[in-house]
Design a protein around this motif. Structure first.
Motif, PDB file in Angstrom:
ATOM      1  N   ILE A   1       0.867  -1.181   0.000  1.00  0.00           N
ATOM      2  CA  ILE A   1       0.000   0.000   0.000  1.00  0.00           C
ATOM      3  C   ILE A   1       0.898   1.224   0.000  1.00  0.00           C
ATOM      4  CG2 ILE A   1      -1.817   1.254   1.205  1.00  0.00           C
ATOM      5  CD1 ILE A   1      -2.542  -1.380   2.599  1.00  0.00           C
ATOM      6  N   ALA A   2       0.857   2.010  -1.061  1.00  0.00           N
ATOM      7  CA  ALA A   2       1.692   3.193  -1.185  1.00  0.00           C
ATOM      8  C   ALA A   2       0.900   4.431  -0.774  1.00  0.00           C
ATOM      9  CB  ALA A   2       2.192   3.347  -2.617  1.00  0.00           C
ATOM     10  N   PHE A   3       1.351   5.095   0.284  1.00  0.00           N
ATOM     11  CA  PHE A   3       0.759   6.357   0.706  1.00  0.00           C
ATOM     12  C   PHE A   3       1.543   7.485   0.048  1.00  0.00           C
ATOM     13  CE2 PHE A   3      -1.189   3.667   3.752  1.00  0.00           C
ATOM     14  CZ  PHE A   3      -2.243   4.361   4.340  1.00  0.00           C
ATOM     15  N   VAL A   4       0.889   8.268  -0.771  1.00  0.00           N
ATOM     16  CA  VAL A   4       1.550   9.305  -1.560  1.00  0.00           C
ATOM     17  C   VAL A   4       0.984  10.664  -1.171  1.00  0.00           C
ATOM     18  CG1 VAL A   4       2.040  10.136  -3.890  1.00  0.00           C
ATOM     19  CG2 VAL A   4       1.844   7.669  -3.465  1.00  0.00           C
ATOM     20  N   GLY A   5       1.884  11.620  -0.887  1.00  0.00           N
ATOM     21  CA  GLY A   5       1.392  12.934  -0.508  1.00  0.00           C
ATOM     22  C   GLY A   5       2.495  13.867  -0.061  1.00  0.00           C
ATOM     23  N   ASP A   6       2.154  14.759   0.861  1.00  0.00           N
ATOM     24  CA  ASP A   6       3.069  15.805   1.322  1.00  0.00           C
ATOM     25  C   ASP A   6       3.519  15.518   2.753  1.00  0.00           C
ATOM     26  OD1 ASP A   6       0.783  16.584   2.862  1.00  0.00           O
ATOM     27  OD2 ASP A   6       0.084  17.823   1.211  1.00  0.00           O
ATOM     28  N   SER A   7       3.757  16.571   3.548  1.00  0.00           N
ATOM     29  CA  SER A   7       4.269  16.371   4.903  1.00  0.00           C
ATOM     30  C   SER A   7       3.276  15.669   5.810  1.00  0.00           C
ATOM     31  CB  SER A   7       4.655  17.725   5.526  1.00  0.00           C
ATOM     32  OG  SER A   7       3.539  18.601   5.538  1.00  0.00           O
ATOM     33  N   ILE A   8       1.989  15.849   5.567  1.00  0.00           N
ATOM     34  CA  ILE A   8       1.000  15.169   6.392  1.00  0.00           C
ATOM     35  C   ILE A   8       1.105  13.666   6.194  1.00  0.00           C
ATOM     36  CG2 ILE A   8      -1.464  14.914   6.873  1.00  0.00           C
ATOM     37  CD1 ILE A   8      -1.810  17.842   6.003  1.00  0.00           C
ATOM     38  N   THR A   9       1.330  13.248   4.969  1.00  0.00           N
ATOM     39  CA  THR A   9       1.567  11.828   4.692  1.00  0.00           C
ATOM     40  C   THR A   9       2.925  11.400   5.224  1.00  0.00           C
ATOM     41  OG1 THR A   9       0.137  11.799   2.742  1.00  0.00           O
ATOM     42  CG2 THR A   9       1.877  10.131   2.841  1.00  0.00           C
ATOM     43  N   ALA A  10       3.950  12.230   5.009  1.00  0.00           N
ATOM     44  CA  ALA A  10       5.305  11.883   5.455  1.00  0.00           C
ATOM     45  C   ALA A  10       5.345  11.627   6.957  1.00  0.00           C
ATOM     46  CB  ALA A  10       6.287  12.984   5.082  1.00  0.00           C
ATOM     47  N   GLY A  11       4.535  12.368   7.709  1.00  0.00           N
ATOM     48  CA  GLY A  11       4.531  12.209   9.160  1.00  0.00           C
ATOM     49  C   GLY A  11       3.591  11.149   9.681  1.00  0.00           C
ATOM     50  N   PHE A  12       2.848  10.498   8.792  1.00  0.00           N
ATOM     51  CA  PHE A  12       1.864   9.498   9.227  1.00  0.00           C
ATOM     52  C   PHE A  12       2.584   8.272   9.786  1.00  0.00           C
ATOM     53  CE2 PHE A  12      -2.794   9.153   8.191  1.00  0.00           C
ATOM     54  CZ  PHE A  12      -3.063   8.132   9.087  1.00  0.00           C
ATOM     55  N   PRO A  13       2.311   7.885  11.025  1.00  0.00           N
ATOM     56  CA  PRO A  13       2.974   6.709  11.617  1.00  0.00           C
ATOM     57  C   PRO A  13       2.355   5.419  11.088  1.00  0.00           C
ATOM     58  CG  PRO A  13       1.414   7.629  13.175  1.00  0.00           C
ATOM     59  CD  PRO A  13       1.388   8.545  11.977  1.00  0.00           C
TER      60      PRO A  13
ATOM     61  N   HIS B   1      -0.612  20.591  10.440  1.00  0.00           N
ATOM     62  CA  HIS B   1      -0.110  19.231  10.619  1.00  0.00           C
ATOM     63  C   HIS B   1      -0.797  18.566  11.819  1.00  0.00           C
ATOM     64  CE1 HIS B   1       3.130  21.328   8.411  1.00  0.00           C
ATOM     65  NE2 HIS B   1       3.109  20.203   7.711  1.00  0.00           N
ATOM     66  N   LEU B   2      -0.897  17.241  11.736  1.00  0.00           N
ATOM     67  CA  LEU B   2      -1.662  16.513  12.744  1.00  0.00           C
ATOM     68  C   LEU B   2      -0.841  16.192  13.981  1.00  0.00           C
ATOM     69  CD1 LEU B   2      -3.742  13.973  10.605  1.00  0.00           C
ATOM     70  CD2 LEU B   2      -4.267  16.346  11.213  1.00  0.00           C
ATOM     71  N   SER B   3      -1.525  16.170  15.096  1.00  0.00           N
ATOM     72  CA  SER B   3      -0.970  15.665  16.347  1.00  0.00           C
ATOM     73  C   SER B   3      -1.160  14.145  16.364  1.00  0.00           C
ATOM     74  CB  SER B   3      -1.725  16.288  17.522  1.00  0.00           C
ATOM     75  OG  SER B   3      -3.092  15.850  17.509  1.00  0.00           O
ATOM     76  N   PRO B   4      -0.575  13.447  17.357  1.00  0.00           N
ATOM     77  CA  PRO B   4      -0.835  12.007  17.456  1.00  0.00           C
ATOM     78  C   PRO B   4      -2.323  11.681  17.499  1.00  0.00           C
ATOM     79  CG  PRO B   4       1.022  12.583  18.836  1.00  0.00           C
ATOM     80  CD  PRO B   4       0.475  13.884  18.311  1.00  0.00           C
ATOM     81  N   ALA B   5      -3.113  12.482  18.207  1.00  0.00           N
ATOM     82  CA  ALA B   5      -4.555  12.236  18.261  1.00  0.00           C
ATOM     83  C   ALA B   5      -5.195  12.437  16.892  1.00  0.00           C
ATOM     84  CB  ALA B   5      -5.206  13.163  19.283  1.00  0.00           C
ATOM     85  N   GLY B   6      -4.689  13.415  16.140  1.00  0.00           N
ATOM     86  CA  GLY B   6      -5.207  13.638  14.797  1.00  0.00           C
ATOM     87  C   GLY B   6      -4.913  12.482  13.874  1.00  0.00           C
ATOM     88  N   TYR B   7      -3.700  11.969  13.942  1.00  0.00           N
ATOM     89  CA  TYR B   7      -3.352  10.804  13.118  1.00  0.00           C
ATOM     90  C   TYR B   7      -4.187   9.590  13.512  1.00  0.00           C
ATOM     91  CZ  TYR B   7       0.577  12.901  10.629  1.00  0.00           C
ATOM     92  OH  TYR B   7       1.353  13.676   9.791  1.00  0.00           O
ATOM     93  N   GLU B   8      -4.441   9.445  14.797  1.00  0.00           N
ATOM     94  CA  GLU B   8      -5.265   8.326  15.243  1.00  0.00           C
ATOM     95  C   GLU B   8      -6.679   8.427  14.667  1.00  0.00           C
ATOM     96  OE1 GLU B   8      -6.767   6.189  19.418  1.00  0.00           O
ATOM     97  OE2 GLU B   8      -5.325   7.847  19.462  1.00  0.00           O
ATOM     98  N   ALA B   9      -7.230   9.629  14.625  1.00  0.00           N
ATOM     99  CA  ALA B   9      -8.558   9.834  14.066  1.00  0.00           C
ATOM    100  C   ALA B   9      -8.569   9.546  12.575  1.00  0.00           C
ATOM    101  CB  ALA B   9      -9.044  11.256  14.351  1.00  0.00           C
ATOM    102  N   ALA B  10      -7.533  10.022  11.869  1.00  0.00           N
ATOM    103  CA  ALA B  10      -7.446   9.762  10.433  1.00  0.00           C
ATOM    104  C   ALA B  10      -7.264   8.278  10.155  1.00  0.00           C
ATOM    105  CB  ALA B  10      -6.293  10.568   9.833  1.00  0.00           C
ATOM    106  N   ALA B  11      -6.434   7.621  10.963  1.00  0.00           N
ATOM    107  CA  ALA B  11      -6.167   6.204  10.762  1.00  0.00           C
ATOM    108  C   ALA B  11      -7.422   5.361  10.973  1.00  0.00           C
ATOM    109  CB  ALA B  11      -5.058   5.740  11.707  1.00  0.00           C
ATOM    110  N   THR B  12      -8.277   5.787  11.881  1.00  0.00           N
ATOM    111  CA  THR B  12      -9.511   5.044  12.124  1.00  0.00           C
ATOM    112  C   THR B  12     -10.370   5.000  10.862  1.00  0.00           C
ATOM    113  OG1 THR B  12      -9.511   5.622  14.467  1.00  0.00           O
ATOM    114  CG2 THR B  12     -11.608   4.971  13.510  1.00  0.00           C
ATOM    115  N   VAL B  13     -10.465   6.122  10.172  1.00  0.00           N
ATOM    116  CA  VAL B  13     -11.240   6.163   8.934  1.00  0.00           C
ATOM    117  C   VAL B  13     -10.581   5.298   7.862  1.00  0.00           C
ATOM    118  CG1 VAL B  13     -12.125   7.651   7.093  1.00  0.00           C
ATOM    119  CG2 VAL B  13     -12.075   8.484   9.453  1.00  0.00           C
ATOM    120  N   LEU B  14      -9.270   5.438   7.702  1.00  0.00           N
ATOM    121  CA  LEU B  14      -8.572   4.708   6.657  1.00  0.00           C
ATOM    122  C   LEU B  14      -8.528   3.211   6.928  1.00  0.00           C
ATOM    123  CD1 LEU B  14      -5.659   7.232   6.098  1.00  0.00           C
ATOM    124  CD2 LEU B  14      -7.481   6.694   4.479  1.00  0.00           C
TER     125      LEU B  14
END
Length: 237
Positions: free
Chosen positions: A60-72, A219-232
């Protein structure tokens, strides 16, 4: 026609070895140095050229900018084989310049694309962001027909009380313009036969991007990434 490039010479391989901890950690810092190492855009692309031949197809290739680059990705999707192809600061036009290294060389099973906020940040237009994103989608479909494309919404920005943030990276971006991009992306997904994923709504509150979901309004905080990851995660499963 896409061309598979050979691995880079030994000097580039040594660079990769030195900077690999930073990439694996999903940051721009390497513990091999006494001070943080900022990976340039060229460094990242060079390192991808080295590692791509050894990556098994179907990831699975995640392609994007800094928001993607920082996604754990490793912690967010531990059961999935994910590859991070985000570059801080990239616009949709710059993603078009690196399709070989970011997509074609990987033969991915899924491409998760999220790009466009930096187009606005650099003074570009909604139309430019959407047109370039449409070109990216068409190129993936033409060159990697096996890949399922997940077209993410661009994420909101915080537009509440500036005092709630220690610093701000919002710049020229507005939620109205981001909403216009997302409306066009949703329509694009329908026309192109790809899947549109609305992450924006999950991150949004009365002040745009929820303050607890961001470190600087963009840019997202850890909580923001967690929320985004839940959807994805629901889609990736």
């Amino acid at each position: 026609m896409r061309i598979r490039r050979p691995a880079l010479p030994i000097a580039a391989a040594l660079l990769a070895a030195a900077l690999a901890p930073a990439l694996l950690a999903g940051t721009t810092e390497s513990t091999l140095f006494t001070k943080p190492v900022q990976l340039t855009r060229e460094h990242r692309i060079d390192l991808w050229r080295i590692e791509n031949p050894d990556i098994e197809p179907g990831a699975i290739a995640f392609v994007g900018d800094s928001i993607t680059a920082g996604f754990p990705l490793l912690t967010a999707f531990p059961e999935q084989r994910t590859i991070n192809r985000g570059i801080p600061g990239d616009t949709s036009a710059q993603v078009l310049e690196r399709m070989q290294e970011s997509v074609y060389d990987l033969d991915p099973g899924i491409v998760v694309l999220m790009i466009g906020t930096n187009d606005l940040g650099h003074g570009g237009t909604v139309e430019q962001a959407v047109e370039n994103t449409a070109r990216i989608v068409r190129l993936v479909q033409a060159n990697e027909p096996q890949a399922h494309i997940l077209l993410q919404s661009v994420y909101p920005v915080y537009d509440g009380d500036p005092a709630a943030l220690a610093r701000s990276s919002v710049g020229l971006r507005t939620n109205d313009a981001l909403d216009d991009i997302n409306a066009a992306l949703r329509a694009l997904a329908g026309l192109a036969g790809v899947e549109y994923i609305d992450v924006n709504s999950a991150l949004r509150g009365p002040d745009g991007l929820r303050a607890e979901y961001t470190v600087d309004g963009l840019h997202l905080s850890p909580a923001g990434y967690e929320a985004a990851a839940t959807v994805l995660a629901d889609v990736l499963r």
